[in-house]
Design a protein around this motif. Structure first.
Motif, PDB file in Angstrom:
ATOM      1  N   ARG A 180       0.833  -1.206   0.000  1.00  0.00           N
ATOM      2  CA  ARG A 180       0.000   0.000   0.000  1.00  0.00           C
ATOM      3  C   ARG A 180       0.870   1.261   0.000  1.00  0.00           C
ATOM      4  O   ARG A 180       0.581   2.244  -0.708  1.00  0.00           O
ATOM      5  CB  ARG A 180      -0.919  -0.008   1.216  1.00  0.00           C
ATOM      6  CG  ARG A 180      -1.827   1.241   1.275  1.00  0.00           C
ATOM      7  CD  ARG A 180      -2.730   1.218   2.484  1.00  0.00           C
ATOM      8  NE  ARG A 180      -3.845   0.287   2.284  1.00  0.00           N
ATOM      9  CZ  ARG A 180      -3.987  -0.827   2.970  1.00  0.00           C
ATOM     10  NH1 ARG A 180      -3.081  -1.174   3.882  1.00  0.00           N
ATOM     11  NH2 ARG A 180      -5.011  -1.611   2.733  1.00  0.00           N
ATOM     12  N   GLU A 213      -4.586  -0.784  -6.582  1.00  0.00           N
ATOM     13  CA  GLU A 213      -5.450  -0.515  -5.430  1.00  0.00           C
ATOM     14  C   GLU A 213      -6.546  -1.585  -5.304  1.00  0.00           C
ATOM     15  O   GLU A 213      -6.970  -1.938  -4.204  1.00  0.00           O
ATOM     16  CB  GLU A 213      -6.052   0.891  -5.578  1.00  0.00           C
ATOM     17  CG  GLU A 213      -5.039   2.005  -5.328  1.00  0.00           C
ATOM     18  CD  GLU A 213      -5.601   3.393  -5.609  1.00  0.00           C
ATOM     19  OE1 GLU A 213      -6.657   3.448  -6.303  1.00  0.00           O
ATOM     20  OE2 GLU A 213      -5.004   4.384  -5.153  1.00  0.00           O
ATOM     21  N   ALA A 214      -7.018  -2.077  -6.473  1.00  0.00           N
ATOM     22  CA  ALA A 214      -8.016  -3.178  -6.431  1.00  0.00           C
ATOM     23  C   ALA A 214      -7.410  -4.433  -5.788  1.00  0.00           C
ATOM     24  O   ALA A 214      -8.056  -5.142  -5.002  1.00  0.00           O
ATOM     25  CB  ALA A 214      -8.518  -3.461  -7.848  1.00  0.00           C
ATOM     26  N   SER A 262      -7.196  -3.936  -2.037  1.00  0.00           N
ATOM     27  CA  SER A 262      -8.507  -4.116  -1.402  1.00  0.00           C
ATOM     28  C   SER A 262      -8.824  -5.602  -1.226  1.00  0.00           C
ATOM     29  O   SER A 262      -9.293  -6.042  -0.165  1.00  0.00           O
ATOM     30  CB  SER A 262      -9.584  -3.431  -2.242  1.00  0.00           C
ATOM     31  OG  SER A 262     -10.855  -3.642  -1.674  1.00  0.00           O
ATOM     32  N   TRP A 263      -8.576  -6.358  -2.299  1.00  0.00           N
ATOM     33  CA  TRP A 263      -8.834  -7.820  -2.187  1.00  0.00           C
ATOM     34  C   TRP A 263      -7.921  -8.469  -1.153  1.00  0.00           C
ATOM     35  O   TRP A 263      -8.362  -9.266  -0.306  1.00  0.00           O
ATOM     36  CB  TRP A 263      -8.598  -8.469  -3.561  1.00  0.00           C
ATOM     37  CG  TRP A 263      -8.532  -9.974  -3.457  1.00  0.00           C
ATOM     38  CD1 TRP A 263      -9.567 -10.828  -3.440  1.00  0.00           C
ATOM     39  CD2 TRP A 263      -7.351 -10.755  -3.315  1.00  0.00           C
ATOM     40  NE1 TRP A 263      -9.131 -12.129  -3.299  1.00  0.00           N
ATOM     41  CE2 TRP A 263      -7.741 -12.104  -3.216  1.00  0.00           C
ATOM     42  CE3 TRP A 263      -5.982 -10.438  -3.273  1.00  0.00           C
ATOM     43  CZ2 TRP A 263      -6.835 -13.135  -3.063  1.00  0.00           C
ATOM     44  CZ3 TRP A 263      -5.086 -11.479  -3.122  1.00  0.00           C
ATOM     45  CH2 TRP A 263      -5.506 -12.814  -3.017  1.00  0.00           C
ATOM     46  N   ALA A 294      -6.398  -7.146   1.452  1.00  0.00           N
ATOM     47  CA  ALA A 294      -6.708  -6.744   2.831  1.00  0.00           C
ATOM     48  C   ALA A 294      -7.896  -7.536   3.374  1.00  0.00           C
ATOM     49  O   ALA A 294      -7.889  -8.004   4.525  1.00  0.00           O
ATOM     50  CB  ALA A 294      -6.989  -5.240   2.886  1.00  0.00           C
ATOM     51  N   SER A 295      -8.922  -7.701   2.561  1.00  0.00           N
ATOM     52  CA  SER A 295     -10.091  -8.462   3.022  1.00  0.00           C
ATOM     53  C   SER A 295      -9.756  -9.948   3.208  1.00  0.00           C
ATOM     54  O   SER A 295     -10.244 -10.608   4.125  1.00  0.00           O
ATOM     55  CB  SER A 295     -11.250  -8.281   2.041  1.00  0.00           C
ATOM     56  OG  SER A 295     -10.898  -8.788   0.753  1.00  0.00           O
TER      57      SER A 295
END
Length: 360
Positions: free
Chosen positions: A299, A315-316, A319-320, A322-323
Motif C-alpha cells: 500500500r 489498489e483493487a 482491497s482484495w 486486505a479483506s
C-alpha cells in the motif's frame, strides 16, 4: 526338647512358615527331620506339615488340612446284581467284551461303575458312555479315550477301568534265542503279563485333589474307595466352578480397568486435539501477521504511484488482499474451544499404553 518340638515351636513363632538355608550335612537333614515330625504324632489336629525346596533354601509350613480331607464319607453301596443297569452300564453290557476286560472281572467292574454312577447322579452330576468295549494298551492307558464320563458343574471327568496285570519272569524260547542271536534288533521280553482280578480306576479332567488313580489293594478293595472317587468328581466340579467364577471376576475387573483407560484416553485425545487446534491458530495468526505487513508495504508503494490504470489495478489488488488477510487472521473472530470429533480406534491408540482400543 526334641527336634520335632523345636520345629513346631519355631513354626508357631514364625506364623506357620520358615525357610531353612545353609549347606552341609546338617542342612541336608531337614527332609528327614520333617518326615520324623510327621511320624511323631505331635502335629496339631487338622494341621499338616508341608515342605519344599525353594529359592531361599528349604521351606517348611504348618498348614490347615483342607476340609474335604476331614469330611466323613458315607460308603457307596455296591449292588450284588445288576437288576436295573444304568444306560451307560447297559451300553457296556452290550459289548462283546465290556471294557476289554476278561470274563472273571466283567461283572464286578460293571457293578462298581453302576454304584459310582448312582452315587454321583445323586449329587446332581450327569453321566455318559464313552468307548465302552476296548482296553487301552498299558503304555498309553492314561491318555486313552475314557470308558465313560461324569460331568460335575460343567467339568467333564473321564474314567478308564483297566485290569491289572501280574508280571512273571519270561522264559525265552529256543526260537526267541535264535532270533536274538541272528538279528541285533530282536529284544527278548523280561516279563510275561497275566490279567489279574484286580481293577483300577483312572480318571482325567479337572483339577486333582485326592488322586487320579484308585486300585484294588490287599487291604482295601475298590468297593471301599468308591466314596473317595465320588468325592473327587464333586471336588473337581467345584474347583472348575470356582475357576470359572474367578475368571469371570478377573474379566470383569479387566473390563473396568479397560473402560477407565478408554475414558482417560478420550480425555487425553480431546486435550491433544485442542492443543493441535491452538498450535494451528497460532501458526495462522503468524501467517496472517506476515501478510498484513506485506500488504501494508504494498500500500505504501502504491500510494506513491502516479494516477492511472496501473494504480487503479494495484489498489483493487490491495482491497482484495486486505479483506482476504482479515479472513485468514484468527483474531478476526473471538476465540472458542473447538468441537472435538468422535475419535476412531486408531486415534486413541497413542493414549492407551498396553491396552487395545478394540476391547480388554
Amino acid at each position: 526338647m526334641t527336634l520335632t518340638e523345636q520345629l513346631l515351636q519355631e513354626l508357631a513363632k514364625a506364623g506357620g512358615r520358615i525357610v531353612k538355608s545353609g549347606s552341609g550335612p546338617d542342612f541336608e537333614k531337614w527332609p528327614s527331620r520333617v518326615a520324623a515330625a510327621r511320624r511323631s504324632g505331635r502335629i496339631p489336629e487338622a494341621k499338616e506339615l508341608y515342605e519344599n525346596w525353594c529359592r531361599g533354601g528349604y521351606e517348611i509350613k504348618l498348614i490347615d488340612i483342607p476340609a474335604w480331607r476331614l469330611a466323613v464319607l458315607a460308603p457307596v453301596p455296591v449292588p450284588s446284581r445288576l437288576t436295573r443297569p444304568h444306560t451307560v452300564v447297559r451300553a457296556m453290557q452290550n459289548e462283546r467284551q465290556p471294557l476289554g476286560l476278561t470274563k472273571p472281572v466283567q461283572g464286578r467292574a460293571l457293578r462298581l461303575i453302576q454304584a459310582l454312577i448312582t452315587a454321583t447322579e445323586d449329587e446332581g452330576h450327569t453321566c455318559s458312555a464313552g468307548q465302552t468295549g476296548f482296553a487301552p494298551p498299558s503304555h498309553r492307558r492314561r491318555r486313552a479315550n475314557p470308558h465313560f464320563t461324569i460331568t460335575a458343574q460343567d467339568q467333564t471327568v473321564g474314567f478308564l477301568v483297566p485290569q491289572e496285570q501280574d508280571p512273571a519272569e519270561h522264559v525265552a524260547t529256543e526260537k526267541e534265542l535264535a532270533d536274538a542271536k541272528k538279528h541285533s534288533w530282536v529284544r527278548i521280553p523280561r516279563f510275561d503279563y497275566t490279567p489279574s482280578e484286580r481293577l483300577r480306576f483312572i480318571i482325567s479332567g479337572g483339577q486333582p485333589h485326592r488322586a487320579s488313580e484308585w486300585a484294588d489293594t490287599p487291604g482295601r478293595p475298590l468297593e471301599e474307595q468308591l466314596a473317595e472317587i465320588a468325592q473327587e468328581v464333586t471336588l473337581r466340579g467345584e474347583a472348575a466352578e470356582r475357576r470359572r467364577r474367578d475368571e469371570a471376576e478377573a474379566a470383569r475387573q479387566k473390563r473396568i480397568r479397560w473402560e477407565a483407560a478408554m475414558e482417560q484416553a478420550r480425555i487425553r485425545y480431546a486435550e491433544a486435539y485442542r492443543v493441535r487446534h491452538l498450535e494451528s491458530q497460532e501458526a495462522a495468526w503468524r501467517h496472517a501477521t506476515r501478510l498484513i505487513e506485506y500488504v501494508s508495504a504494498v500500500r505504501t508503494r502504491v500510494e506513491a504511484m502516479p494516477p492511472g490504470q496501473t494504480r487503479i489495478e494495484a489498489e483493487a489488488w490491495i482491497s482484495w488482499a486486505a479483506s482476504t488477510v482479515e479472513r485468514l487472521d484468527p483474531l478476526h473472530t473471538p476465540p472458542r474451544l473447538p468441537d472435538i470429533p468422535e475419535p476412531r480406534a486408531d486415534d486413541l491408540k497413542p493414549f492407551l499404553g498396553r491396552w487395545s482400543p478394540y476391547g480388554p
